[in-house]
Motif scaffolding. Sequence first.
Motif, PDB file in Angstrom:
ATOM      1  N   ALA A   3       0.826  -1.207   0.000  1.00 27.97           N
ATOM      2  CA  ALA A   3       0.000   0.000   0.000  1.00 27.97           C
ATOM      3  C   ALA A   3       0.860   1.257   0.000  1.00 27.97           C
ATOM      4  CB  ALA A   3      -0.906   0.002   1.225  1.00 27.97           C
ATOM      5  N   LEU A   4       0.395   2.268  -0.750  1.00 32.06           N
ATOM      6  CA  LEU A   4       1.006   3.597  -0.688  1.00 32.06           C
ATOM      7  C   LEU A   4       0.115   4.426   0.228  1.00 32.06           C
ATOM      8  CD1 LEU A   4       1.437   4.134  -4.554  1.00 32.06           C
ATOM      9  CD2 LEU A   4       3.056   3.037  -2.966  1.00 32.06           C
ATOM     10  N   ILE A   5       0.696   4.997   1.267  1.00 30.56           N
ATOM     11  CA  ILE A   5      -0.104   5.797   2.196  1.00 30.56           C
ATOM     12  C   ILE A   5       0.329   7.250   2.077  1.00 30.56           C
ATOM     13  CG2 ILE A   5      -0.709   6.169   4.627  1.00 30.56           C
ATOM     14  CD1 ILE A   5      -0.231   3.151   5.045  1.00 30.56           C
ATOM     15  N   ASP A 151      -0.314  -1.721  -4.762  1.00 29.04           N
ATOM     16  CA  ASP A 151      -1.583  -2.356  -5.132  1.00 29.04           C
ATOM     17  C   ASP A 151      -2.773  -1.476  -4.765  1.00 29.04           C
ATOM     18  OD1 ASP A 151      -0.565  -5.044  -5.988  1.00 29.04           O
ATOM     19  OD2 ASP A 151       0.304  -4.893  -3.975  1.00 29.04           O
ATOM     20  N   LEU A 152      -2.557  -0.574  -3.836  1.00 30.91           N
ATOM     21  CA  LEU A 152      -3.640   0.336  -3.436  1.00 30.91           C
ATOM     22  C   LEU A 152      -3.023   1.590  -2.854  1.00 30.91           C
ATOM     23  CD1 LEU A 152      -4.313   0.081   0.021  1.00 30.91           C
ATOM     24  CD2 LEU A 152      -4.390  -2.239  -0.836  1.00 30.91           C
ATOM     25  N   LEU A 153      -3.853   2.634  -2.806  1.00 33.45           N
ATOM     26  CA  LEU A 153      -3.363   3.912  -2.282  1.00 33.45           C
ATOM     27  C   LEU A 153      -4.386   4.434  -1.264  1.00 33.45           C
ATOM     28  CD1 LEU A 153      -1.758   6.833  -4.201  1.00 33.45           C
ATOM     29  CD2 LEU A 153      -3.795   7.295  -2.842  1.00 33.45           C
ATOM     30  N   VAL A 154      -3.869   4.822  -0.099  1.00 31.09           N
ATOM     31  CA  VAL A 154      -4.740   5.364   0.953  1.00 31.09           C
ATOM     32  C   VAL A 154      -4.436   6.855   1.114  1.00 31.09           C
ATOM     33  CG1 VAL A 154      -5.364   5.252   3.402  1.00 31.09           C
ATOM     34  CG2 VAL A 154      -4.783   3.144   2.171  1.00 31.09           C
ATOM     35  N   GLY A 155      -5.456   7.671   0.942  1.00 33.20           N
ATOM     36  CA  GLY A 155      -5.296   9.114   1.134  1.00 33.20           C
ATOM     37  C   GLY A 155      -5.586   9.466   2.577  1.00 33.20           C
ATOM     38  N   ALA A 156      -4.505   9.654   3.343  1.00 30.66           N
ATOM     39  CA  ALA A 156      -4.638  10.114   4.735  1.00 30.66           C
ATOM     40  C   ALA A 156      -4.052  11.518   4.771  1.00 30.66           C
ATOM     41  CB  ALA A 156      -3.893   9.165   5.671  1.00 30.66           C
ATOM     42  N   ASP A 157      -4.418  12.301   3.747  1.00 32.71           N
ATOM     43  CA  ASP A 157      -3.750  13.593   3.539  1.00 32.71           C
ATOM     44  C   ASP A 157      -4.580  14.778   4.028  1.00 32.71           C
ATOM     45  OD1 ASP A 157      -5.436  12.886   1.432  1.00 32.71           O
ATOM     46  OD2 ASP A 157      -4.273  13.889  -0.116  1.00 32.71           O
ATOM     47  N   ASP A 285     -10.972   2.989  -8.053  1.00 36.03           N
ATOM     48  CA  ASP A 285      -9.713   2.569  -8.688  1.00 36.03           C
ATOM     49  C   ASP A 285      -8.607   2.256  -7.679  1.00 36.03           C
ATOM     50  OD1 ASP A 285     -10.732   2.713 -11.184  1.00 36.03           O
ATOM     51  OD2 ASP A 285      -9.850   4.660 -11.706  1.00 36.03           O
ATOM     52  N   HIS A 286      -8.938   1.492  -6.659  1.00 37.11           N
ATOM     53  CA  HIS A 286      -7.954   1.086  -5.644  1.00 37.11           C
ATOM     54  C   HIS A 286      -7.395   2.263  -4.841  1.00 37.11           C
ATOM     55  CE1 HIS A 286      -7.014  -3.271  -7.028  1.00 37.11           C
ATOM     56  NE2 HIS A 286      -8.273  -2.960  -7.229  1.00 37.11           N
ATOM     57  N   MET A 287      -8.123   3.372  -4.839  1.00 36.42           N
ATOM     58  CA  MET A 287      -7.718   4.525  -4.011  1.00 36.42           C
ATOM     59  C   MET A 287      -8.858   4.834  -3.044  1.00 36.42           C
ATOM     60  SD  MET A 287      -5.958   7.202  -6.609  1.00 36.42           S
ATOM     61  CE  MET A 287      -6.591   6.883  -8.231  1.00 36.42           C
ATOM     62  N   LEU A 288      -8.502   5.203  -1.813  1.00 35.65           N
ATOM     63  CA  LEU A 288      -9.507   5.438  -0.770  1.00 35.65           C
ATOM     64  C   LEU A 288      -9.044   6.587   0.118  1.00 35.65           C
ATOM     65  CD1 LEU A 288     -11.858   4.003   1.221  1.00 35.65           C
ATOM     66  CD2 LEU A 288      -9.819   3.231   2.423  1.00 35.65           C
ATOM     67  N   VAL A 289      -9.997   7.359   0.626  1.00 31.05           N
ATOM     68  CA  VAL A 289      -9.639   8.387   1.619  1.00 31.05           C
ATOM     69  C   VAL A 289     -10.106   7.966   3.015  1.00 31.05           C
ATOM     70  CG1 VAL A 289      -9.411  10.504   0.260  1.00 31.05           C
ATOM     71  CG2 VAL A 289     -11.705   9.683   0.854  1.00 31.05           C
ATOM     72  N   PRO A 323     -12.113 -10.358   0.757  1.00 30.62           N
ATOM     73  CA  PRO A 323     -11.319 -10.559  -0.459  1.00 30.62           C
ATOM     74  C   PRO A 323     -11.581  -9.463  -1.496  1.00 30.62           C
ATOM     75  CG  PRO A 323     -12.647 -12.514   0.105  1.00 30.62           C
ATOM     76  CD  PRO A 323     -13.129 -11.403   0.975  1.00 30.62           C
ATOM     77  N   GLY A 324     -10.504  -8.962  -2.111  1.00 29.65           N
ATOM     78  CA  GLY A 324     -10.636  -7.942  -3.159  1.00 29.65           C
ATOM     79  C   GLY A 324     -10.566  -6.547  -2.568  1.00 29.65           C
ATOM     80  N   VAL A 325      -9.697  -5.715  -3.181  1.00 29.18           N
ATOM     81  CA  VAL A 325      -9.463  -4.371  -2.630  1.00 29.18           C
ATOM     82  C   VAL A 325     -10.745  -3.542  -2.652  1.00 29.18           C
ATOM     83  CG1 VAL A 325      -8.227  -2.190  -3.014  1.00 29.18           C
ATOM     84  CG2 VAL A 325      -7.005  -4.368  -3.183  1.00 29.18           C
ATOM     85  N   GLU A 326     -11.457  -3.513  -3.783  1.00 31.46           N
ATOM     86  CA  GLU A 326     -12.654  -2.654  -3.872  1.00 31.46           C
ATOM     87  C   GLU A 326     -13.735  -3.113  -2.897  1.00 31.46           C
ATOM     88  OE1 GLU A 326     -13.074   0.249  -5.225  1.00 31.46           O
ATOM     89  OE2 GLU A 326     -11.222   0.310  -6.379  1.00 31.46           O
ATOM     90  N   ALA A 327     -13.878  -4.452  -2.747  1.00 34.54           N
ATOM     91  CA  ALA A 327     -14.893  -4.963  -1.806  1.00 34.54           C
ATOM     92  C   ALA A 327     -14.506  -4.610  -0.372  1.00 34.54           C
ATOM     93  CB  ALA A 327     -15.039  -6.474  -1.966  1.00 34.54           C
ATOM     94  N   ALA A 328     -13.212  -4.670  -0.079  1.00 33.34           N
ATOM     95  CA  ALA A 328     -12.748  -4.315   1.281  1.00 33.34           C
ATOM     96  C   ALA A 328     -13.001  -2.829   1.538  1.00 33.34           C
ATOM     97  CB  ALA A 328     -11.263  -4.641   1.423  1.00 33.34           C
TER      98      ALA A 328
END
Length: 403
Positions: A3-5, A151-157, A285-289, A323-328
């Motif tokens: 993960a990219l945070i 594989d995924l990016l978390v926006g904790a910005d 698209d595998h990105m979440l805030v 299971p699965g990034v979008e489902a999580a």
Amino acid sequence: MHALIIGGGVAGTTTAMAFKKAGITSAVYEAHPDGLSERGAFLSLFANGMDALRAIDAHQLVSERSFAVTRLEFATGTGKRLRDARLDQDRFGRLEAPRTLRRAELCRLLADEARRRGIPVEGGKRLVSAVRTSADRVVATFADGTEAEGDLLVGADGIHSVVRRLIDPAAPRPRYTGEDAVCGYASKAPAIASPETMRMMYGKRSFFAYVTTPGGDTWWFINTPGSTSTPDDRGSVTPEQWKRRALNRVSGDIRTATELIRSTEDDVVGISVYDISSTPVWHRDHMLVIGDAAHAAAPNAGHGAAMALEDSVVLAKCLRDVPGVEAAFARFEQLRRPRVEELVATSANMKRRAIPGPLQRLLRDFMLSRLLKDGPRNARPWLTRHHIDWEATTGPLEVKDRQ
Ligand SMILES: Cc1cc2nc3c(=O)[nH]c(=O)nc-3n(C[C@H](O)[C@H](O)[C@H](O)COP(=O)(O)OP(=O)(O)OC[C@H]3O[C@@H](n4cnc5c(N)ncnc54)[C@H](O)[C@@H]3O)c2cc1C
């Protein structure tokens, strides 16, 4: 999974530690060159925030570098006591008292601990864009021209999140509440509060609070209406100017505050207060805030950091269990949205009541002193009694969100 945070504030480094516990590798990218953001306000982490830290074995380090506030004392501007409230118990029994420390210190502690656990926390990495590639990877680009892939990016910005806009260009902009919070740290203060007590004073034109640290310093804050300068200009306001603004609000009204502010040297910061009532899209698209990037509450209820910590741990559990990034991500939103939006609404409501007109003021003081008769109580157990069980599964994504 890697993960990219984005953001090394409260949520970013905690998420990285929670991910590690869930078996997910990550790296944290923070815009500020030294990996830490500005000095900022002090904050209190309520029992639910400490509970979230406990789930990833990080509560002890915060306990050691903070102090407990077990009591709130409500008073009028003239010092007349209206009501006391215990923070270490509510109508259901005992609670961990909130732990108070400077936000910058909290961020530093968490970043140091993340590094100690082998997680890279890089400063000077301001995210400017991110895309999902055809190979289901996310590539982040930083202002210094470098890139990172995961594989995924978390926006904790935080509240002015870039990730939120990348996910949804139509996302609502943060709303300036018209208020600034001014915080001061006084080492030679004349008005010392009782130990472990935060004194909240309701004046005619402002709300002022202060607490004395175990070391004898007094920390205070005041909410003041913003000036005519734009919020972006506020970085150039000097500590002396912030002090003068704070003094203008309390002079001839809250004497304790006037004395305290005058006795403070230059350790004074001003922060423009924003909120966002609701952010409709949290992930794509595998990105979440998460944290303030997803749900920024005005600080009146004093729970934004605790919510950010809860988000971090719940997100790690969702990625572990679903299971699965979008489902999580969808499961995370299902679990978190109702709670965090209730906080945003509660805080906005408290802001409206903080500086009322003369008639409302009389009513407020009367109500507060009547409540004294009910004895100490915690008015919001739904906030503070929240518990995260790391071992328990988050459960599958509920079907309604699949449609
Ligand atoms: C005056 C005041 C008092 C408060 N008091 C309390 C309290 O008593 N209790 C409580 O629980 N909460 C309190 N809060 C709220 C709390 O501070 C926030 O809710 C909390 O800091 C949110 O954490 P976060 O990690 O989501 O965002 P932040 O802590 O804001 O962290 C975001 C990080 O992302 C970085 N960043 C931003 N953009 C980028 C980019 N493009 N690329 C890389 N990095 C980036 C920033 O530099 C920052 O370090 C208070 C807030 C204020 C303003």
